[in-house]
Design a protein around this motif. Structure first.
Motif, PDB file in Angstrom:
ATOM      1  N   GLY A   1       9.429 -39.954  22.671  1.00  0.00           N
ATOM      2  CA  GLY A   1      10.002 -38.620  22.714  1.00  0.00           C
ATOM      3  C   GLY A   1      10.367 -38.209  24.126  1.00  0.00           C
ATOM      4  N   GLY A   2      11.033 -37.070  24.222  1.00  0.00           N
ATOM      5  CA  GLY A   2      11.413 -36.577  25.534  1.00  0.00           C
ATOM      6  C   GLY A   2      12.422 -35.464  25.439  1.00  0.00           C
ATOM      7  N   LEU A   3      12.963 -35.114  26.602  1.00  0.00           N
ATOM      8  CA  LEU A   3      13.997 -34.085  26.691  1.00  0.00           C
ATOM      9  C   LEU A   3      15.357 -34.758  26.741  1.00  0.00           C
ATOM     10  CD1 LEU A   3      14.928 -31.144  27.182  1.00  0.00           C
ATOM     11  CD2 LEU A   3      14.580 -31.581  29.636  1.00  0.00           C
ATOM     12  N   VAL A   4      16.241 -34.371  25.840  1.00  0.00           N
ATOM     13  CA  VAL A   4      17.562 -34.980  25.737  1.00  0.00           C
ATOM     14  C   VAL A   4      18.614 -33.888  25.618  1.00  0.00           C
ATOM     15  CG1 VAL A   4      18.972 -36.635  24.470  1.00  0.00           C
ATOM     16  CG2 VAL A   4      16.501 -36.900  24.504  1.00  0.00           C
ATOM     17  N   GLN A   5      19.777 -34.138  26.174  1.00  0.00           N
ATOM     18  CA  GLN A   5      20.874 -33.193  26.041  1.00  0.00           C
ATOM     19  C   GLN A   5      21.514 -33.314  24.668  1.00  0.00           C
ATOM     20  OE1 GLN A   5      23.574 -33.833  29.307  1.00  0.00           O
ATOM     21  NE2 GLN A   5      22.350 -32.565  30.691  1.00  0.00           N
ATOM     22  N   PRO A   6      22.096 -32.244  24.186  1.00  0.00           N
ATOM     23  CA  PRO A   6      22.824 -32.331  22.913  1.00  0.00           C
ATOM     24  C   PRO A   6      23.863 -33.444  22.955  1.00  0.00           C
ATOM     25  CG  PRO A   6      22.586 -30.043  23.568  1.00  0.00           C
ATOM     26  CD  PRO A   6      22.087 -30.869  24.732  1.00  0.00           C
ATOM     27  N   GLY A   7      23.926 -34.170  21.853  1.00  0.00           N
ATOM     28  CA  GLY A   7      24.836 -35.303  21.771  1.00  0.00           C
ATOM     29  C   GLY A   7      24.224 -36.611  22.206  1.00  0.00           C
ATOM     30  N   GLY A   8      23.055 -36.555  22.803  1.00  0.00           N
ATOM     31  CA  GLY A   8      22.392 -37.767  23.260  1.00  0.00           C
ATOM     32  C   GLY A   8      21.667 -38.491  22.146  1.00  0.00           C
ATOM     33  N   SER A   9      20.957 -39.545  22.539  1.00  0.00           N
ATOM     34  CA  SER A   9      20.237 -40.385  21.581  1.00  0.00           C
ATOM     35  C   SER A   9      18.823 -40.651  22.072  1.00  0.00           C
ATOM     36  CB  SER A   9      20.956 -41.726  21.396  1.00  0.00           C
ATOM     37  OG  SER A   9      22.242 -41.545  20.854  1.00  0.00           O
ATOM     38  N   LEU A  10      17.972 -40.951  21.127  1.00  0.00           N
ATOM     39  CA  LEU A  10      16.600 -41.354  21.429  1.00  0.00           C
ATOM     40  C   LEU A  10      16.194 -42.409  20.419  1.00  0.00           C
ATOM     41  CD1 LEU A  10      14.348 -38.195  22.072  1.00  0.00           C
ATOM     42  CD2 LEU A  10      14.838 -40.050  23.681  1.00  0.00           C
ATOM     43  N   ARG A  11      15.292 -43.281  20.825  1.00  0.00           N
ATOM     44  CA  ARG A  11      14.663 -44.185  19.884  1.00  0.00           C
ATOM     45  C   ARG A  11      13.157 -43.988  19.955  1.00  0.00           C
ATOM     46  NH1 ARG A  11      14.707 -50.768  19.483  1.00  0.00           N
ATOM     47  NH2 ARG A  11      13.266 -50.539  21.229  1.00  0.00           N
ATOM     48  N   LEU A  12      12.607 -43.571  18.858  1.00  0.00           N
ATOM     49  CA  LEU A  12      11.170 -43.395  18.756  1.00  0.00           C
ATOM     50  C   LEU A  12      10.552 -44.664  18.180  1.00  0.00           C
ATOM     51  CD1 LEU A  12      11.036 -39.789  17.259  1.00  0.00           C
ATOM     52  CD2 LEU A  12      11.283 -40.498  19.650  1.00  0.00           C
ATOM     53  N   SER A  13       9.353 -44.968  18.623  1.00  0.00           N
ATOM     54  CA  SER A  13       8.645 -46.147  18.139  1.00  0.00           C
ATOM     55  C   SER A  13       7.363 -45.717  17.441  1.00  0.00           C
ATOM     56  CB  SER A  13       8.294 -47.069  19.303  1.00  0.00           C
ATOM     57  OG  SER A  13       9.453 -47.523  19.968  1.00  0.00           O
ATOM     58  N   CYS A  14       7.011 -46.492  16.438  1.00  0.00           N
ATOM     59  CA  CYS A  14       5.775 -46.262  15.698  1.00  0.00           C
ATOM     60  C   CYS A  14       5.077 -47.607  15.578  1.00  0.00           C
ATOM     61  CB  CYS A  14       6.095 -45.684  14.326  1.00  0.00           C
ATOM     62  SG  CYS A  14       4.668 -45.486  13.236  1.00  0.00           S
ATOM     63  N   VAL A  15       3.989 -47.757  16.282  1.00  0.00           N
ATOM     64  CA  VAL A  15       3.229 -49.000  16.247  1.00  0.00           C
ATOM     65  C   VAL A  15       2.033 -48.816  15.323  1.00  0.00           C
ATOM     66  CG1 VAL A  15       1.952 -50.701  17.583  1.00  0.00           C
ATOM     67  CG2 VAL A  15       3.934 -49.561  18.590  1.00  0.00           C
ATOM     68  N   VAL A  16       1.910 -49.723  14.386  1.00  0.00           N
ATOM     69  CA  VAL A  16       0.804 -49.645  13.438  1.00  0.00           C
ATOM     70  C   VAL A  16      -0.105 -50.852  13.618  1.00  0.00           C
ATOM     71  CG1 VAL A  16       2.023 -48.235  11.766  1.00  0.00           C
ATOM     72  CG2 VAL A  16       2.215 -50.702  11.659  1.00  0.00           C
ATOM     73  N   SER A  17      -1.366 -50.654  13.384  1.00  0.00           N
ATOM     74  CA  SER A  17      -2.317 -51.749  13.508  1.00  0.00           C
ATOM     75  C   SER A  17      -3.472 -51.511  12.554  1.00  0.00           C
ATOM     76  CB  SER A  17      -2.834 -51.850  14.947  1.00  0.00           C
ATOM     77  OG  SER A  17      -3.504 -50.665  15.322  1.00  0.00           O
ATOM     78  N   GLY A  18      -4.179 -52.588  12.281  1.00  0.00           N
ATOM     79  CA  GLY A  18      -5.361 -52.469  11.430  1.00  0.00           C
ATOM     80  C   GLY A  18      -5.145 -52.929  10.010  1.00  0.00           C
ATOM     81  N   PHE A  19      -3.928 -53.371   9.696  1.00  0.00           N
ATOM     82  CA  PHE A  19      -3.689 -53.918   8.368  1.00  0.00           C
ATOM     83  C   PHE A  19      -2.559 -54.944   8.425  1.00  0.00           C
ATOM     84  CE2 PHE A  19      -1.315 -49.887   8.522  1.00  0.00           C
ATOM     85  CZ  PHE A  19      -0.043 -50.312   8.257  1.00  0.00           C
TER      86      PHE A  19
END
Length: 127
Positions: A8-26
């Motif tokens: 996450g973070g601060l982004v200007q309108p029209g920009g892009s972000l890639r969020l990550s979700c790391v899972v563990s334990g299974f």
């Protein structure tokens, strides 16, 4: 089971972000991952979900179709949420959650369907 979001973070309108979700334990075969967001004063809403064994069949909320893309990397135990053409109304805390085990052929991004939750990551869209 642990679920950890980042990106996450601060982004200007029209920009892009890639969020990550790391899972563990299974084992990363029979599970589902949902992405959710919660803006201040609003209920948490589902934006999309994916089956762990096949990210070709991601499902999206109508409000984000065409701008949000969910993909997975089983080798890295990671699911991504790519957000393009960001709008101020996308500002929210984004969380991912896991349902494990899950043997269904499809997934649904509803809060009550998921058992394991990450802490969330803030996305702020502002100029």
């Amino acid at each position: 089971v642990q679920v950890v979001e980042s990106g996450g973070g601060l982004v200007q309108p029209g920009g892009s972000l890639r969020l990550s979700c790391v899972v563990s334990g299974f084992t990363m075969d029979y599970y589902a991952i949902g992405w959710f967001r919660q803006a201040p004063g609003n209920l948490r809403e589902g934006v999309g979900c994916v089956l762990g064994r096949d990210d070709r069949f991601a499902h999206y909320a109508d409000s984000v179709k065409g701008r949000f893309t969910i993909s997975g990397d089983i080798a890295k135990n990671t699911v991504y949420l790519q957000i393009d053409s960001l709008k101020p109304e996308d500002t929210a805390v984004y969380s991912c959650a896991a349902r494990y085990p899950w043997y269904g052929d499809t997934c649904i991004a509803e809060v009550h369907e998921y058992d394991y939750w990450g802490q969330g990551t803030q996305v702020t869209v502002s100029s």
